[in-house]
Design a protein around this motif. Structure first.
Motif, PDB file in Angstrom:
ATOM      1  N   THR A   1     -12.226  10.827 -22.813  1.00 49.24           N
ATOM      2  CA  THR A   1     -12.440  10.886 -21.181  1.00 49.24           C
ATOM      3  C   THR A   1     -12.120  12.403 -20.419  1.00 49.24           C
ATOM      4  OG1 THR A   1     -12.375   8.571 -21.370  1.00 49.24           O
ATOM      5  CG2 THR A   1     -13.115   9.795 -19.491  1.00 49.24           C
TER       6      THR A   1
ATOM      7  N   ARG B   1      -7.385   1.642 -16.305  1.00 45.71           N
ATOM      8  CA  ARG B   1      -7.411   0.130 -16.968  1.00 45.71           C
ATOM      9  C   ARG B   1      -6.924   0.622 -18.205  1.00 45.71           C
ATOM     10  NH1 ARG B   1     -12.799  -1.584 -16.426  1.00 45.71           N
ATOM     11  NH2 ARG B   1     -13.311  -2.737 -14.518  1.00 45.71           N
TER      12      ARG B   1
ATOM     13  N   ARG C   1     -12.518   4.637 -14.013  1.00 48.15           N
ATOM     14  CA  ARG C   1     -11.187   2.999 -13.717  1.00 48.15           C
ATOM     15  C   ARG C   1     -11.958   2.343 -15.788  1.00 48.15           C
ATOM     16  NH1 ARG C   1     -16.125   0.603 -10.956  1.00 48.15           N
ATOM     17  NH2 ARG C   1     -16.015   2.494  -9.321  1.00 48.15           N
ATOM     18  N   ASN C   2     -12.101   2.762 -16.317  1.00 47.22           N
ATOM     19  CA  ASN C   2     -12.134   2.412 -17.520  1.00 47.22           C
ATOM     20  C   ASN C   2     -10.438   3.085 -17.906  1.00 47.22           C
ATOM     21  OD1 ASN C   2     -13.937   0.513 -17.952  1.00 47.22           O
ATOM     22  ND2 ASN C   2     -15.380   2.234 -18.267  1.00 47.22           N
ATOM     23  N   ARG C   3     -10.968   4.210 -17.668  1.00 44.94           N
ATOM     24  CA  ARG C   3      -9.877   5.206 -18.341  1.00 44.94           C
ATOM     25  C   ARG C   3      -8.233   4.545 -17.528  1.00 44.94           C
ATOM     26  NH1 ARG C   3      -9.929   4.525 -22.382  1.00 44.94           N
ATOM     27  NH2 ARG C   3     -12.481   3.976 -22.248  1.00 44.94           N
TER      28      ARG C   3
ATOM     29  N   GLU D   1     -20.997   9.184  -9.503  1.00 46.98           N
ATOM     30  CA  GLU D   1     -20.601   7.827 -10.604  1.00 46.98           C
ATOM     31  C   GLU D   1     -20.298   7.378 -11.917  1.00 46.98           C
ATOM     32  OE1 GLU D   1     -20.670   3.517  -9.949  1.00 46.98           O
ATOM     33  OE2 GLU D   1     -20.461   5.083  -8.572  1.00 46.98           O
ATOM     34  N   GLU D   2     -20.853   8.587 -12.278  1.00 52.89           N
ATOM     35  CA  GLU D   2     -20.215   8.062 -14.063  1.00 52.89           C
ATOM     36  C   GLU D   2     -19.460   8.123 -14.223  1.00 52.89           C
ATOM     37  OE1 GLU D   2     -21.309  10.203 -18.080  1.00 52.89           O
ATOM     38  OE2 GLU D   2     -23.064  10.597 -16.193  1.00 52.89           O
TER      39      GLU D   2
ATOM     40  N   ASN E   1     -14.891   0.954 -26.605  1.00 55.52           N
ATOM     41  CA  ASN E   1     -14.603  -0.506 -26.935  1.00 55.52           C
ATOM     42  C   ASN E   1     -14.871  -1.573 -27.383  1.00 55.52           C
ATOM     43  OD1 ASN E   1     -14.280  -0.451 -23.724  1.00 55.52           O
ATOM     44  ND2 ASN E   1     -16.233  -1.524 -23.175  1.00 55.52           N
TER      45      ASN E   1
ATOM     46  N   GLU F   1     -19.488   4.096 -23.618  1.00 53.60           N
ATOM     47  CA  GLU F   1     -17.731   3.574 -23.301  1.00 53.60           C
ATOM     48  C   GLU F   1     -18.091   2.186 -24.646  1.00 53.60           C
ATOM     49  OE1 GLU F   1     -14.779   2.137 -21.559  1.00 53.60           O
ATOM     50  OE2 GLU F   1     -16.313   3.808 -20.732  1.00 53.60           O
TER      51      GLU F   1
ATOM     52  N   SER G   1     -16.600   8.253 -12.155  1.00 50.21           N
ATOM     53  CA  SER G   1     -16.105   6.924 -11.573  1.00 50.21           C
ATOM     54  C   SER G   1     -15.773   6.062 -12.598  1.00 50.21           C
ATOM     55  CB  SER G   1     -16.335   6.656 -10.356  1.00 50.21           C
ATOM     56  OG  SER G   1     -15.700   5.813  -9.161  1.00 50.21           O
ATOM     57  N   LEU G   2     -16.541   5.449 -12.989  1.00 48.17           N
ATOM     58  CA  LEU G   2     -16.660   4.406 -13.790  1.00 48.17           C
ATOM     59  C   LEU G   2     -16.258   4.442 -14.789  1.00 48.17           C
ATOM     60  CD1 LEU G   2     -20.361   3.075 -13.412  1.00 48.17           C
ATOM     61  CD2 LEU G   2     -18.214   2.177 -12.895  1.00 48.17           C
ATOM     62  N   GLU G   3     -15.640   6.082 -15.650  1.00 49.63           N
ATOM     63  CA  GLU G   3     -15.181   6.484 -16.711  1.00 49.63           C
ATOM     64  C   GLU G   3     -13.741   6.908 -16.581  1.00 49.63           C
ATOM     65  OE1 GLU G   3     -15.367   6.977 -19.897  1.00 49.63           O
ATOM     66  OE2 GLU G   3     -17.936   6.746 -19.778  1.00 49.63           O
TER      67      GLU G   3
END
Length: 151
Positions: free
Chosen positions: A58, A91, A87-89, A80-81, A6, A2, A83-85
């Motif tokens: 991703t 965005r 969520r970032n996608r 969880e990993e 960024n 990540e 899910s975070l990925e």
């Protein structure tokens, strides 16, 4: 993974990715002329393309790393990993939509002016945040109002 992404997609790095230098405005140059519009169009299109590549990356990453772990803790950590990925996608997708709206403003020759007071947003602010639609004063006031409503 990540942190690397960024670095790639921050608006300040988009200038470098697009192979552009900060715009050097001439003394008597009209604000948001064709040359400036092309400068920002290239920045936005490059940024959009980079975000699209990362979204696709991703999806491939999740498909590649997807394993059915027998251990529930390992499975939960992986979920969880992912899910975070995702969520970032999400965005990134929202940002792509905002970039597309900004590109439409460029096409309509309505780019670079504050939506609230119609003042010039400014070249430097737009290079730092190409999707900005408020001048710094209106944005500051909006943030103050937002804090007052929340507090």
């Amino acid at each position: 993974m990540e942190k690397e992404q960024n670095k790639k997609t921050s608006s300040l790095n988009v200038l470098a990715i697009a192979g552009l230098q900060p715009y050097q405005k001439k003394t008597d140059e009209e604000y948001m002329n064709e040359k400036q519009m092309l400068h920002f169009k290239k920045i936005l299109e490059t940024w959009k393309n980079q975000l699209t590549i990362e979204i696709n990356h991703t999806l491939l990453y999740i498909q590649d790393k997807s394993t059915n772990f027998p251990d529930p803790i390992d499975r939960a950590a992986q979920e969880e990993e992912f899910s975070l990925e995702l969520r970032n996608r999400d965005r990134s997708r929202k940002l792509i939509k905002k970039i597309q709206e900004t590109l439409k403003k460029i096409k309509d020759k309505d780019f670079g002016y504050c939506n609230s007071c119609a003042v010039e947003i400014g070249i430097r602010r737009l290079e730092a945040r190409p999707t900005a639609n408020l001048c710094i004063d209106c944005k500051t006031l909006a943030e103050i109002r937002e804090k007052q409503m929340a507090g």
